[in-house]
Design an enzyme around this catalytic site. Structure first.
Site, PDB file in Angstrom:
ATOM      1  N   ASP A   9      61.747  16.026  16.828  1.00 33.07           N
ATOM      2  CA  ASP A   9      63.075  15.869  17.420  1.00 33.07           C
ATOM      3  C   ASP A   9      64.122  16.456  16.475  1.00 33.07           C
ATOM      4  O   ASP A   9      64.214  16.046  15.315  1.00 33.07           O
ATOM      5  CB  ASP A   9      63.341  14.381  17.654  1.00 33.07           C
ATOM      6  CG  ASP A   9      64.605  14.116  18.462  1.00 33.07           C
ATOM      7  OD1 ASP A   9      65.154  15.083  19.025  1.00 33.07           O
ATOM      8  OD2 ASP A   9      65.025  12.953  18.529  1.00 33.07           O
ATOM      9  N   ASP A 111      65.571  20.086  22.689  1.00 35.18           N
ATOM     10  CA  ASP A 111      65.533  19.760  21.260  1.00 35.18           C
ATOM     11  C   ASP A 111      64.396  18.827  20.846  1.00 35.18           C
ATOM     12  O   ASP A 111      64.413  18.279  19.744  1.00 35.18           O
ATOM     13  CB  ASP A 111      66.869  19.139  20.835  1.00 35.18           C
ATOM     14  CG  ASP A 111      67.164  17.822  21.531  1.00 35.18           C
ATOM     15  OD1 ASP A 111      66.490  17.516  22.535  1.00 35.18           O
ATOM     16  OD2 ASP A 111      68.069  17.104  21.080  1.00 35.18           O
ATOM     17  N   GLU A 112      63.390  18.670  21.698  1.00 35.08           N
ATOM     18  CA  GLU A 112      62.267  17.812  21.305  1.00 35.08           C
ATOM     19  C   GLU A 112      60.982  18.251  21.999  1.00 35.08           C
ATOM     20  O   GLU A 112      61.002  18.808  23.094  1.00 35.08           O
ATOM     21  CB  GLU A 112      62.566  16.344  21.619  1.00 35.08           C
ATOM     22  CG  GLU A 112      62.812  16.059  23.081  1.00 35.08           C
ATOM     23  CD  GLU A 112      63.075  14.585  23.369  1.00 35.08           C
ATOM     24  OE1 GLU A 112      62.564  13.725  22.621  1.00 35.08           O
ATOM     25  OE2 GLU A 112      63.775  14.305  24.350  1.00 35.08           O
TER      26      GLU A 112
END
Length: 411
Positions: A9, A111-112
């Site tokens: 993350d 974003d992860e």
């Protein structure tokens, strides 16, 4: 070997990526080191906080709150506008770097992602050693930091990555659940929203440990199937399967949380067009055709609803996905302000799969002047994609979206 999953993350992704770009362009201030946020406009003081720096967090600034509230907490707050095209570029670079370690990845959002460590475990002394190498590599090559959660399944890996931030590596194995997971407040458990948390607290269940030790049958009576899910998550029970992007996917979709609630259908349809482009591009990259389209709406009260319908014929073109999405949206939306929009396609087929149509479908196709899945439309989509790759997302705009009576284009 037992499954081992990494959840990776990016720390304050939007803010970190904006800071990197500003430093590249000569800025002497790193947004990550001062009270700063991403979202909306400092001049107009509207919008919501999409990301915050650690110094901003120290003032009590929270992600998702109105910018006007954040400015009352910290008058010196620096505000930078979002740049989603730039975020996608950084996200792509991250995934490309992670693919040098393994192709066994599942991207969850911009974003992860999840990484299946099991198949590459023999290359490293331990999962923590491997995670540290990945973390250091991201910092050195890409310039930002990540949190990495290590666990036997997806849920625990995600929970672990949310422990202390930034730039940390945490484990959450089954034997660590009593000491690391159970003391946390009930709100911290994944899939426990504000409404569920309030009801649980009213029942005297205040920690994840309390929930884990509550009778499952009681929770099912109180919360139906969601009660069973919450009990399983509190006890660390979840899937360890990673849906790798390298294989054929069962469904492809995209959703976006809006910086401001939308109350105008034309504005919502601009978002749907952007989502349709992304979904079409992923279908074409995967060389697959969709047979169904689902539109999802989350309103300002966090209520989610969705509507699905089959396409007339399997396709991966922008126009067919967008046009059906608009029809579904019109049928679904009740005029409540919109916080999130999503499009998902399902029942995917290979591009070269034989397609059988019934007589009614064939008759309808023959009466159409435009065939959404024909070669000409696919070539047009490919040409549009090439233009936008070279000149940017705004190089071409759909004419039907130029609404002269919208607030952005007053008479």
């Amino acid at each position: 070997m037992k499954p081992i999953i990494f959840h990776i993350d990016v720390n304050s992704a939007f803010l970190s990526w904006t800071a990197i770009e500003e430093l590249k362009n000569g800025s002497t201030t790193d947004l990550r080191l001062i009270p700063s946020i991403i979202g909306g406009s400092q001049k107009k003081r509207h919008g919501v906080v999409l990301a915050k720096s650690i110094p901003a967090k120290a003032f009590g600034v929270r992600t998702g709150e109105p910018i006007a509230h954040a400015l009352r907490k910290c008058e010196s707050l620096t505000i930078a506008p979002p740049d989603h095209a730039m975020y996608r570029r950084h996200s792509k670079r991250l995934i490309e770097l992670l693919h040098t370690y393994t192709p066994d990845l599942e991207k969850l959002s911009i974003d992860e992602c999840y990484l299946n460590f099991g198949p590459i475990a023999h290359k490293y002394e331990s999962p923590i050693v491997a995670a540290q190498l990945i973390s250091d590599d991201i910092k050195r090559q890409l310039g930002f930091t990540v949190n990495i959660g290590i666990a036997p399944n997806r849920l625990l890996a995600k929970m672990a990555s949310d422990f202390e931030k930034p730039d940390k590596i945490h484990t959450l194995f089954q034997e660590e659940i009593p000491s690391k997971l159970w003391p946390l407040p009930i709100e911290d458990l994944y899939m426990v929203g504000k409404s569920s948390a309030n009801r649980l607290r009213a029942l005297g269940i205040t920690t994840i440990g309390d929930l884990a030790h509550t009778d499952q049958n009681f929770l099912v009576r109180e919360f139906k199937s969601h009660g069973k899910l919450m009990w399983e998550y509190a006890n660390g029970i979840a899937s360890s399967t990673i849906c790798s992007d390298t294989g054929k996917l069962k469904g492809i979709g995209n959703s976006t949380t809006l910086s401001e609630d939308i109350t105008i259908a034309a504005e919502a349809k601009k978002i749907l067009l952007s989502l349709a482009k992304q979904v079409s591009s992923r279908l074409q990259t995967s060389k697959q055709l969709a047979q169904t389209v689902t539109v999802e709406i989350k309103n300002c009260y966090f209520h989610t609803c969705s509507h699905q319908r089959p396409l007339l014929f399997p396709t991966n073109t922008i126009s067919s996905i967008y046009e059906l999405s608009c029809r579904l949206f019109d049928e679904l939306w009740d005029k409540t302000p919109i916080r999130l929009l999503g499009i998902r396609t399902g029942k995917l087929l290979d591009e070269d799969a034989p397609i059988q149509m019934n007589l009614f479908e064939m008759e309808e196709i023959q009466n159409m002047t435009f065939h959404p899945s024909n070669k000409k439309q696919q070539n047009l989509d490919a040409a549009l994609k090439e233009i936008k790759n070279r000149f940017g997302e705004d190089a071409i705009m759909r004419g039907s979206l130029l609404n002269k009576e919208s607030p952005q284009n007053p008479k």
